[in-house]
Design an enzyme around this catalytic site. Structure first.
Site, PDB file in Angstrom:
ATOM      1  N   ASP B 126       0.848  -1.187   0.000  1.00 38.04           N
ATOM      2  CA  ASP B 126       0.000   0.000   0.000  1.00 38.04           C
ATOM      3  C   ASP B 126       0.887   1.241   0.000  1.00 38.04           C
ATOM      4  O   ASP B 126       1.806   1.357   0.828  1.00 38.04           O
ATOM      5  CB  ASP B 126      -0.915   0.006   1.226  1.00 38.04           C
ATOM      6  CG  ASP B 126      -2.126   0.905   1.017  1.00 38.04           C
ATOM      7  OD1 ASP B 126      -2.439   1.229  -0.143  1.00 38.04           O
ATOM      8  OD2 ASP B 126      -2.752   1.290   2.014  1.00 38.04           O
ATOM      9  N   HIS B 133      -4.413  13.865   1.429  1.00 35.02           N
ATOM     10  CA  HIS B 133      -4.671  12.960   2.547  1.00 35.02           C
ATOM     11  C   HIS B 133      -3.492  12.953   3.520  1.00 35.02           C
ATOM     12  O   HIS B 133      -3.669  13.064   4.732  1.00 35.02           O
ATOM     13  CB  HIS B 133      -4.921  11.542   2.019  1.00 35.02           C
ATOM     14  CG  HIS B 133      -4.962  10.487   3.080  1.00 35.02           C
ATOM     15  ND1 HIS B 133      -6.035  10.317   3.932  1.00 35.02           N
ATOM     16  CD2 HIS B 133      -4.045   9.547   3.451  1.00 35.02           C
ATOM     17  CE1 HIS B 133      -5.789   9.314   4.767  1.00 35.02           C
ATOM     18  NE2 HIS B 133      -4.589   8.832   4.497  1.00 35.02           N
ATOM     19  N   GLU B 198     -10.911   3.871   3.565  1.00 30.15           N
ATOM     20  CA  GLU B 198      -9.942   4.638   2.778  1.00 30.15           C
ATOM     21  C   GLU B 198     -10.207   4.367   1.304  1.00 30.15           C
ATOM     22  O   GLU B 198     -10.210   3.227   0.854  1.00 30.15           O
ATOM     23  CB  GLU B 198      -8.496   4.281   3.145  1.00 30.15           C
ATOM     24  CG  GLU B 198      -8.081   4.849   4.496  1.00 30.15           C
ATOM     25  CD  GLU B 198      -6.566   4.834   4.736  1.00 30.15           C
ATOM     26  OE1 GLU B 198      -5.861   4.090   4.035  1.00 30.15           O
ATOM     27  OE2 GLU B 198      -6.112   5.577   5.629  1.00 30.15           O
ATOM     28  N   GLU B 200      -9.265   4.103  -2.290  1.00 36.64           N
ATOM     29  CA  GLU B 200      -8.008   3.874  -3.010  1.00 36.64           C
ATOM     30  C   GLU B 200      -8.255   3.226  -4.368  1.00 36.64           C
ATOM     31  O   GLU B 200      -9.292   2.603  -4.599  1.00 36.64           O
ATOM     32  CB  GLU B 200      -7.083   2.936  -2.210  1.00 36.64           C
ATOM     33  CG  GLU B 200      -6.743   3.436  -0.818  1.00 36.64           C
ATOM     34  CD  GLU B 200      -5.508   2.772  -0.231  1.00 36.64           C
ATOM     35  OE1 GLU B 200      -4.738   2.138  -0.989  1.00 36.64           O
ATOM     36  OE2 GLU B 200      -5.308   2.898   0.990  1.00 36.64           O
ATOM     37  N   ASP B 232      -9.406   0.361   1.869  1.00 40.51           N
ATOM     38  CA  ASP B 232      -8.417  -0.071   2.863  1.00 40.51           C
ATOM     39  C   ASP B 232      -8.922   0.359   4.248  1.00 40.51           C
ATOM     40  O   ASP B 232      -8.464   1.342   4.816  1.00 40.51           O
ATOM     41  CB  ASP B 232      -7.071   0.584   2.523  1.00 40.51           C
ATOM     42  CG  ASP B 232      -5.969   0.121   3.440  1.00 40.51           C
ATOM     43  OD1 ASP B 232      -5.949  -1.067   3.786  1.00 40.51           O
ATOM     44  OD2 ASP B 232      -5.113   0.961   3.801  1.00 40.51           O
ATOM     45  N   LYS B 252      -5.037  -2.149  10.131  1.00 39.47           N
ATOM     46  CA  LYS B 252      -5.342  -2.276   8.706  1.00 39.47           C
ATOM     47  C   LYS B 252      -5.641  -3.711   8.283  1.00 39.47           C
ATOM     48  O   LYS B 252      -6.406  -3.923   7.343  1.00 39.47           O
ATOM     49  CB  LYS B 252      -4.128  -1.814   7.883  1.00 39.47           C
ATOM     50  CG  LYS B 252      -3.703  -0.378   8.120  1.00 39.47           C
ATOM     51  CD  LYS B 252      -4.504   0.571   7.273  1.00 39.47           C
ATOM     52  CE  LYS B 252      -3.869   1.967   7.278  1.00 39.47           C
ATOM     53  NZ  LYS B 252      -4.582   2.860   6.349  1.00 39.47           N
TER      54      LYS B 252
END
Lengths: 424, 424
Positions: B126, B133, B198, B200, B232, B252
């Site tokens: 990642d 951000h 998140e 992405e 995520d 995570k």
């Protein structure tokens, strides 16, 4: 269950009909029986599951003990099935076994075997359990705060790269990347000048857990298959510039090297130790605490690091020992705690996943598990027996880690060795 | 080569004999042709390789286009082979194709298909390319230094967990773990109270590279297979306590969710954009710079985030949009730069590896890609159309991400959607 009870497979009187297994100092006596994947060197055969016995490899399929070459499937077995397989291998290799004639044909000398990474590693997690390492290296990266406030509460870990993990004998190119001197205005690019090793144990996951179903610490060892030696090569100069705020990345993922044999938790049963927190330190939170973990959560393994430079090799000099230490003094968290922590949020572990211990440095300076510690951040070179000096690894250097367990009343077992060489 | 040239498969006049593919606003017109893995819903068949066309899935093996169900093997194909396959699929699905009668039998309605993660993901990395951000969240974690000194030089990335990646529709339990309030003396344990999403993009690696052989940026796009949407999920309170010094871990790895369709780099060819550094920012180091990357390294994709609470679902209310933004404004590094950076130290990428972009927040507050940004660290709740308020995600919440590309002169294509639901 928590830790494996001693049984007939640990009997010090047990001897094998494979004569080399009975020699004093042998890493692979009949009390060990580690698993690996091998094929005949120079062939293009598929890799098969083998067990090391003395200087030989027993082909488990040829011996009729398994019907597949899939190590991960074998690792997924339950504890009872695993113990039954171990008992069958032990019985068949013991002196007087009726299997001797048949199994003798299933042996290959280790000298004629090519080994590979012992299983398919889906995910690799590296922890940071070495508190002396964390303190020493913390001082270099963050003089104001060597040990983070979370260290004694959280078994700190991060995800590593599975694709670049190789087996002992791995030769890799010196990594290049961005680095920045503290006083430089901008970063530069080039080969790492501060290439280091890290002395670690690698714990392999056996049976996994489903997503969303944590593994309780009292059951954690049921999910561990065994242990190998791990060298987590590190480019310190790349690490210093890249690691904020998301952790190490290119400084680690160019290569990691494993020993070829997984010594099982069953084999390690005689070498367990009490796990005690230093006085004054916080007690682990409930999910990281269990009577079994306190009674025997630690492993008593001696680890040695040796270095052989290209010049030493040319001069016929054997690798020279840099350090020797013991895991019981180095690790602030047990393997069971790593499993419990890793899954407490629901994260799923799978058979063959690798959990690195982090660098296992002892409390004494000569027990350090990396060059950055041994040389005080590269400021104090070490001198080798032939007069060469090192701060960090130079091209052609071979780094060797060996591990073994010795205790009164038990037969010594070894983890074998992991070696790796950096080239230009 | 760098970016894929436009060809007949992008022709806006191209229409398919699958009528639903020709409808305005359809995510999967014949100009798209994304790859996924599917089986008949409710069956226990092996997953097969399919291409989305309108509201149907074309079974590639049944259509005689591939002879294996192994998506990773397909992803390992060279660029020419990939383009040839795309051309064959496009020709066979086009109006007037002689394949229509045969291929009509190889279609399954998407409504009757069960999708899975589009390929076997060996390693998941990642990145952190969203500069808005990084700045906003940096202020919350490190008010004194929102953007680290390395940010504009190093495409910051870290390894994520592959085992817990699921496909759209994933339902996962709220993670529990250690958290510590800034003013608390000791950490506590319990369910995360600051669960976030998140937004992405996930880039999939096609052909890999050998260990020790970096991929030059000018060749980087040849090694990219395509793009999916990625959520995520992040537990901010766990993250704040655990992330020093080795980065995010349990905050995570409890779940990450992917959309089921990989939109290929070939399909994205009409939606490339110039990649320009803001004035005054440092230029990328040589290994991160190439004319092709400057000319068309960026992707022009619109991303939307929607939320549906359990109450909204019960009331029959559709998911409500939280944000909409565009990738060209959000990402400080291109996908080609991520590939070049990831491999510059010799790290090997493999077909099917996943590279997350990091959270793609636009420059405006209403373009934020996470709740921690939208609610200013949980201090300013957002209000949903039915009057409910949210700072972070609550049990029963479903988060949906949608993505699409629109440009004058090109047919709109969509990335579909990724949805996921947290439960107690």
């Amino acid at each position: 269950m928590s830790t494996t009870a001693l049984n007939a497979t640990h009997d010090p009187k047990l001897r094998s009909w494979v004569a080399s297994a009975n020699q004093a100092g042998c890493d692979f006596p009949i009390q060990n029986l580690p698993f690996g994947r091998f094929r005949t060197a120079g062939s293009s055969e598929a890799f098969r599951i083998g067990v090391a016995i003395g200087d030989q490899v027993l082909d488990l399929k040829a011996a009729g003990l398994v019907d597949s070459d899939d190590m991960n499937a074998l690792m997924n077995a339950g504890v009872k099935e695993r113990q039954a397989l171990r008992a069958a291998i032990s019985a068949g290799l013991a002196e007087g076994s009726s299997q001797q004639a048949a199994w003798a044909k299933a042996l290959l000398p280790q000298a004629k075997a090519e080994m590979t990474v012992p299983c398919r590693i889906g995910d690799y997690t590296d922890f940071y359990t070495g508190i002396h390492h964390a303190t020493t290296i913390g001082k270099l990266f963050r003089p104001d705060q060597p040990l983070m406030p979370n260290y004694k509460w959280v078994p700190i870990g991060y995800h590593g790269r599975a694709s670049s993990i190789g087996v002992s004998g791995q030769v890799f190119k010196r990594p290049q990347g961005q680095t920045k001197a503290p006083d430089a205005a901008e970063p530069g690019f080039g080969p790492s000048k501060r290439l280091d090793y890290e002395l670690e144990l690698g714990f392999f996951v056996g049976r996994g857990n489903a997503l969303g179903e944590p593994i309780a610490i009292a059951e954690a060892e049921d999910h561990l298959f065994g242990v190998a030696l791990l060298n987590d090569w590190s480019a310190r100069d790349i690490q210093a510039w890249e690691y904020q705020p998301l952790g190490p990345f290119l400084s680690k993922n160019f290569a990691s090297t494993l020993s070829p044999w997984i010594v099982t938790m069953e084999a390690l049963a005689p070498f367990r130790a009490r796990f005690e927190r230093p006085a004054g330190d916080p007690q682990p939170l409930a999910y990281l605490d269990a009577p079994s973990n306190r009674e025997s959560g630690a492993l008593d393994i001696t680890l040695e690091v040796l270095l052989q430079t290209a010049k030493m090799r040319a001069e016929g000099l054997a690798p020279a020992r840099l350090t020797r230490g013991n895991t019981t003094e180095a690790a602030y968290w047990t393997a069971a705690q790593l499993v419990a922590h890793h899954t407490v949020n629901g994260c799923n572990l799978q058979p063959g996943d690798l959990l690195g211990s982090g660098t296992l440095s002892g409390p004494q300076p000569d027990e350090a598990g990396s060059l950055i510690e041994l040389t005080q951040g590269g400021k104090q070179p070490i001198t080798l027996p032939n007069g060469e000096k090192r701060t960090f690894l130079e091209d052609g250097d071979t780094l060797v880690i060996r591990g073994y367990c010795e205790r009164a009343g038990a037969v010594r077992i070894g983890l074998g060795e992991v070696s790796g060489t950096v080239v230009a």
